[in-house]
Design an enzyme around this catalytic site. Structure first.
Site, PDB file in Angstrom:
ATOM      1  N   GLU A 128     -10.167  -3.738  -0.965  1.00 54.83           N
ATOM      2  CA  GLU A 128      -9.745  -3.522   0.425  1.00 54.83           C
ATOM      3  C   GLU A 128     -10.506  -2.323   0.995  1.00 54.83           C
ATOM      4  O   GLU A 128     -10.570  -1.279   0.352  1.00 54.83           O
ATOM      5  CB  GLU A 128      -8.243  -3.256   0.505  1.00 54.83           C
ATOM      6  CG  GLU A 128      -7.737  -3.199   1.934  1.00 54.83           C
ATOM      7  CD  GLU A 128      -6.230  -3.047   2.034  1.00 54.83           C
ATOM      8  OE1 GLU A 128      -5.730  -2.961   3.172  1.00 54.83           O
ATOM      9  OE2 GLU A 128      -5.552  -2.990   1.000  1.00 54.83           O
ATOM     10  N   GLY A 268      -4.385   5.850  -2.675  1.00 52.59           N
ATOM     11  CA  GLY A 268      -3.238   6.153  -3.511  1.00 52.59           C
ATOM     12  C   GLY A 268      -2.961   5.021  -4.481  1.00 52.59           C
ATOM     13  O   GLY A 268      -2.684   5.242  -5.657  1.00 52.59           O
ATOM     14  N   ALA A 269      -3.049   3.788  -3.971  1.00 54.44           N
ATOM     15  CA  ALA A 269      -2.793   2.616  -4.802  1.00 54.44           C
ATOM     16  C   ALA A 269      -3.205   1.381  -4.012  1.00 54.44           C
ATOM     17  O   ALA A 269      -3.481   1.456  -2.813  1.00 54.44           O
ATOM     18  CB  ALA A 269      -1.325   2.539  -5.205  1.00 54.44           C
ATOM     19  N   HIS A 304       6.236   0.938  -2.379  1.00 54.28           N
ATOM     20  CA  HIS A 304       5.372   0.477  -1.283  1.00 54.28           C
ATOM     21  C   HIS A 304       4.457  -0.658  -1.742  1.00 54.28           C
ATOM     22  O   HIS A 304       4.386  -1.712  -1.092  1.00 54.28           O
ATOM     23  CB  HIS A 304       4.537   1.646  -0.768  1.00 54.28           C
ATOM     24  CG  HIS A 304       3.609   1.290   0.350  1.00 54.28           C
ATOM     25  ND1 HIS A 304       3.946   1.450   1.671  1.00 54.28           N
ATOM     26  CD2 HIS A 304       2.355   0.769   0.343  1.00 54.28           C
ATOM     27  CE1 HIS A 304       2.945   1.039   2.431  1.00 54.28           C
ATOM     28  NE2 HIS A 304       1.962   0.622   1.650  1.00 54.28           N
ATOM     29  N   GLU A 305       3.779  -0.446  -2.851  1.00 53.03           N
ATOM     30  CA  GLU A 305       2.831  -1.469  -3.305  1.00 53.03           C
ATOM     31  C   GLU A 305       3.559  -2.731  -3.760  1.00 53.03           C
ATOM     32  O   GLU A 305       3.082  -3.852  -3.525  1.00 53.03           O
ATOM     33  CB  GLU A 305       1.939  -0.917  -4.422  1.00 53.03           C
ATOM     34  CG  GLU A 305       1.180   0.343  -4.071  1.00 53.03           C
ATOM     35  CD  GLU A 305       0.367   0.238  -2.785  1.00 53.03           C
ATOM     36  OE1 GLU A 305      -0.060  -0.874  -2.417  1.00 53.03           O
ATOM     37  OE2 GLU A 305       0.162   1.276  -2.136  1.00 53.03           O
ATOM     38  N   HIS A 308       4.587  -4.843  -0.784  1.00 55.71           N
ATOM     39  CA  HIS A 308       3.463  -5.584  -0.204  1.00 55.71           C
ATOM     40  C   HIS A 308       3.406  -7.024  -0.723  1.00 55.71           C
ATOM     41  O   HIS A 308       2.750  -7.869  -0.103  1.00 55.71           O
ATOM     42  CB  HIS A 308       2.141  -4.898  -0.548  1.00 55.71           C
ATOM     43  CG  HIS A 308       1.649  -3.939   0.491  1.00 55.71           C
ATOM     44  ND1 HIS A 308       1.583  -4.251   1.829  1.00 55.71           N
ATOM     45  CD2 HIS A 308       1.168  -2.666   0.376  1.00 55.71           C
ATOM     46  CE1 HIS A 308       1.085  -3.228   2.495  1.00 55.71           C
ATOM     47  NE2 HIS A 308       0.828  -2.250   1.647  1.00 55.71           N
ATOM     48  N   GLU A 327       0.725  -2.692   6.785  1.00 57.74           N
ATOM     49  CA  GLU A 327       0.926  -1.308   6.362  1.00 57.74           C
ATOM     50  C   GLU A 327       2.123  -0.649   7.053  1.00 57.74           C
ATOM     51  O   GLU A 327       2.964  -0.046   6.409  1.00 57.74           O
ATOM     52  CB  GLU A 327      -0.346  -0.497   6.575  1.00 57.74           C
ATOM     53  CG  GLU A 327      -1.509  -0.940   5.704  1.00 57.74           C
ATOM     54  CD  GLU A 327      -1.226  -0.862   4.211  1.00 57.74           C
ATOM     55  OE1 GLU A 327      -0.196  -0.283   3.804  1.00 57.74           O
ATOM     56  OE2 GLU A 327      -2.036  -1.411   3.441  1.00 57.74           O
TER      57      GLU A 327
END
Length: 881
Positions: A128, A268-269, A304-305, A308, A327
């Site tokens: 990404e 961050g990830a 968060h990840e 997603h 996001e």
């Protein structure tokens, strides 16, 4: 490195691709210096597209070894292959055909950390936004969804672990000590979500049973010997999975879920489907090496990840202009998760501090852009606070407008209707309109219009008529390329607080829509009359920060102090006190610039002892309330002709005055909070440590001696206490022997732990004063520092430029010159990292004139360099415009 092409991408130019790639079969023969990638692509023409329409695939620095169509070689005259694209001039008459191509890449030479690269001997990817085109030629855009089958081949000794997206389907041995593993992801995904990891890593394993009873195998892979430091991340993952089922009805959809921690990572990830790749600083933690903030960040970013998986993966973006759709929405979801895991009020205060520190300056400067941008030159530069943090605030406002039940119904419809699709902001908003019947056209301007709205408000009470009148006016300042603004729909949560601290009831209100404790501001000006009010209220406005606006509320210091003591909305209590601090610091800054001594109101100096002792409030909340506004906060509020040295002196003066005034109370409480309990990362324990560390800062300033901090440093049994004490020593007593000794001890103890040594770099990078530039230059020569590692660079260079106001903004401009030369050095290998560092210049026009000129000269130095990447040129040219 991609040099600048000058191309500008515009939302209005979007069109679907002529071709799709419904199936992708990849075989990687992994070698650190020479990896062979064979891609077998099932290509499909869209309806109405003729066979003579060329197929144009994206590339970035690729070398094509072979090309086949339906198994047959392609004549050289029928295609064109460059490093950056592959053009097949015509395609077979059948609607579907197979394209097989082989490319080669050198992962060890990939210092940009995009595409396939090697980190500490481990193969990993970051695709990404546009990294997949560095691996093979492809339609590298988010609206081209493909089902992937991936075969990884590698030397078993150096890479016993072979991971990719989806579920494992096969594995086995090959000749010459090599082996293979095959992975299949049944869910169509865009190329930016592709991932692979291959190497020799340790692991923490667990399982999770979904709400429907399916067992999911979980694993977190880390460097050998660090497995114990991944247990908290595993716990956070399992809590995230359960929370998403309960709050949003979202169940995990594969048989396995893997996380890999790597030490070289630009972000961050990354949420790659079923295989999340993390910067190791957001996975590894234990009491000795991680602070409470580290634990909280790990919890939030793991969540968060994972979230997603639905908001970004199962439903993705049609194009990169819709980036906030994944996001901003997912940030809102991880904020809600953290609020449920910890203190909702404390979490909200922290969110607003972050928004004001990063997004408000973005909105007020040359890099301003809407939550959904309309144009970009380099998409990597739009992973911004506006897209993430303001995007989250817009989702939060939808919930405020519609209420919890209709918001959930809208989300359910969104998941049901758009699963497996690449969609737009309009698709998202339409779901909420349909379930609620609301017209959100005016509200949608939050997505389309840049700038932070300003709200001014004043009130007056008429005792004879038993009526309270509130006047509210909105305005949106101009931003680059957008001088004229349209009026917004702004939801302002409010309360009319009576003398007992309770919200007063009223018989009715006219002049605006007022419902469920929210004033809906839609016009430029509203005059709202609240009827049946028996006594003068104190207005509490924008409770919970219901809208991301700047608020100028006409109120006396007495009214603000009343709210700080009595408002039943904890966010608004904090906001009232923070406003009092801010106003006092602005006045003190002006006095210092005028050659006078700073002076502060007696009540403001005494009140911190009162709030610190109020055990009806959680310790974490009291720590937030006692934390003074940052230097950058005061600079933002002053707005122009900023003198960072005067702001620093004002804040130091207020900290010293409060510390002296409240020394007795603070000292007793600091000692009482040292309970000697075994460290646990839970919210209550973290709150007590946070309060103790804030008190240490005040006590040290009040006494003017390093004794308190030295004692805490020497007796600390956890990183939270030790790092806080080290920061107090370095920032308040930079030249004391106690500070020199503490820094040396810390370095010696953690020399072999890069993530902990980053804290050592950060403490020194943020030490104020004119010698900061020389200190940072010296630390760049430290054996543990490397310009090639983003974590090291962010810890030292990034922290210096973003958080050391007196050092970076040194009056002679040396801080700006240092950053410019460092950015240019980094840009040669890692343009993304260089561009993000250059953002520190964004507010240069708000400085006083001499500093302005120095900053402009430093920016010009960058701009005039030859062969700049488009990442860096884009930032610099917009900043200078």
């Amino acid at each position: 490195m991609r040099t600048d092409t000058g191309q500008v991408f515009r939302l209005e130019d979007y069109g679907p691709s002529d071709y799709l790639i419904p199936e992708t079969d990849l075989t990687f023969q992994l070698d650190s210096a020479d990896t062979r990638v064979e891609a077998r692509l099932t290509v499909e023409r869209r309806d109405g597209v003729a066979a003579d329409r060329p197929l144009i695939l994206d590339g970035d620095g690729l070398t094509l070894e072979s090309l086949l169509v339906n198994g047959a070689p392609v004549a050289e005259s029928d295609y064109e292959a460059t490093a950056d694209r592959l053009v097949l001039r015509s395609t077979p008459p059948a609607k579907r055909f197979e394209l097989t191509l082989v490319t080669r890449t050198d992962p060890s030479a990939n210092k940009a950390l995009m595409g396939l690269y090697v980190s500490n001997g481990v193969f990993c990817t970051q695709c990404e936004a546009e990294g997949f085109r560095r691996i093979t030629y492809f339609l590298d855009r988010p609206d081209v969804l493909s089902v992937y089958r991936v075969c990884l081949e590698a030397d078993r000794k150096t890479a016993p672990l072979l991971l990719s997206n989806g579920n494992p389907t096969d594995s086995g041995e090959l000749e010459h000590g090599r082996h293979f593993a095959v992975w299949h992801d049944p869910h169509p995904k865009p190329s930016y979500l592709f991932a692979l990891v291959a190497g020799d890593l340790g692991a923490v394993h667990d399982t999770f049973t979904t709400a429907s009873g399916r067992d999911v195998t979980l694993a977190i892979y880390v460097e050998h010997g660090k497995e114990a430091r991944a247990t908290y991340a595993m716990d956070a993952l399992k809590r995230s999975m359960r929370w998403d089922e309960e709050r949003f009805g979202r169940e995990y959809d594969l048989d396995v879920f893997n996380i890999v921690a790597v030490s070289d990572f630009n972000m961050g990830a990354m949420e790659n489907k079923g295989l999340n790749i993390f910067n190791d600083k957001y996975v590894l933690a234990d009491p000795e090496t991680a602070t409470d903030m580290d634990f909280a960040n790990i919890e939030a970013i793991i969540a968060h990840e994972y979230f997603h998986n639905w908001t970004g993966n199962r439903i993705t973006c049609r194009d990169w202009f819709q980036l906030c759709l994944k996001e901003g929405l997912t940030v809102y979801r991880d904020h809600e998760f953290s609020a449920d895991q910890r203190s909702r009020a404390v979490k909200r205060i922290a969110e607003v501090r972050t928004l004001r520190a990063h997004q408000f300056p973005e909105d007020q400067g040359p890099l301003a852009h809407p939550v959904r941008p309309r144009r970009y030159r380099e998409i990597n530069n739009f992973y911004t606070a506006t897209v993430y943090e303001k995007g989250s605030e817009v989702v939060r406002m939808i919930r405020t407008l519609l209420g919890a039940d209709k918001f959930r119904a809208g989300m359910d419809l969104y998941f049901e209707r758009h699963d497996g699709q690449a969609v737009t902001i309009e698709d998202f908003v339409r779901c909420f309109e349909e379930v609620s019947g609301a017209d959100l056209a005016q509200f949608a301007l939050w997505y389309h219009q840049a700038g932070t709205p300003n709200i001014t408000a004043s009130g007056r009470y008429n005792g004879r008529a038993r009526e309270f009148t509130l006047e509210i006016e909105q305005s949106v300042p101009p931003t680059p390329s957008e001088a004229r603004k349209r009026l917004m729909h702004i939801p302002l949560a409010f309360g009319l607080v009576g003398s007992n601290g309770e919200d007063m009831t009223f018989d009715g209100a006219d002049g605006a829509t007022v419902e469920d404790g929210v004033i809906h501001v839609r016009k430029r000006k509203h005059v709202i009359r609240f009827k049946g009010i028996g006594a003068r209220p104190v207005v509490s406005l924008n409770r919970g920060f219901s809208a991301p606006v700047t608020l100028s509320l006409e109120a006396s210091a007495e009214d603000r102090m009343f709210l700080a003591r009595h408002d039943n909305d904890l966010f608004s209590r904090w906001q009232a006190l923070n406003t009092l601090f801010t106003e006092a610091l602005i006045e003190a800054t002006q006095r210092i610039r005028g050659g006078k001594e700073a002076a502060f109101p007696d009540e403001l100096l005494a009140y911190p002892a009162e709030i610190a002792s109020d055990e009806t409030l959680g310790a974490a909340y009291r720590a937030q309330a006692l934390t003074l506004p940052a230097e950058a906060d005061i600079a933002r509020e002053i707005g122009s002709s900023i003198d960072p040295d005067a702001i620093h002196a004002a804040i130091s003066g207020l900290r010293e005055a409060i510390g002296s005034q409240c020394a007795g109370t603070f000292g007793e409480l600091h000692e009482a909070l040292d309970s000697g309990e075994t460290f646990t990362p839970d919210a209550a324990s973290a709150g007590r440590r946070a309060l103790r560390n804030v008190l240490l800062d005040y006590l040290s300033a009040g006494t003017g001696t390093p004794e308190h901090a030295t004692r805490q440093f020497e007796t600390a049994d956890n990183m939270t206490a030790m790092a806080a004490a080290l920061a107090v020593l370095a920032h308040q007593f930079p030249h004391s022997p106690q500070t020199a000794q503490a820094l040396a001890q810390f370095e010696e103890r953690y020399r072999g732990n890069p993530l902990v040594l980053d804290k050592w770099f950060m403490v020194q990078a943020t030490t104020p004063g004119p010698d900061a530039v020389e200190r940072v230059r010296g630390l760049m020569a430290h054996e543990a520092f490397s310009l090639a590692n983003p974590n090291r660079v962010r810890a030292l260079i990034g922290t210096f430029a973003s958080a050391n106001q007196t050092g970076f903004h040194r009056a002679d401009g040396e801080g700006y010159r240092f950053l410019a030369e460092t950015v240019l050095a980094i840009e040669k290998d890692n343009p993304q990292l260089a561009a993000r560092l250059a953002i520190a210049f964004r507010s240069w026009r708000s400085l006083e004139k001499k500093r302005q000129e120095h900053a402009r000269e430093a920016l010009a130095t960058i701009s005039q360099a030859k062969e700049l990447s488009r990442d860096l040129r884009d930032i610099v040219e917009r900043t200078l415009a």
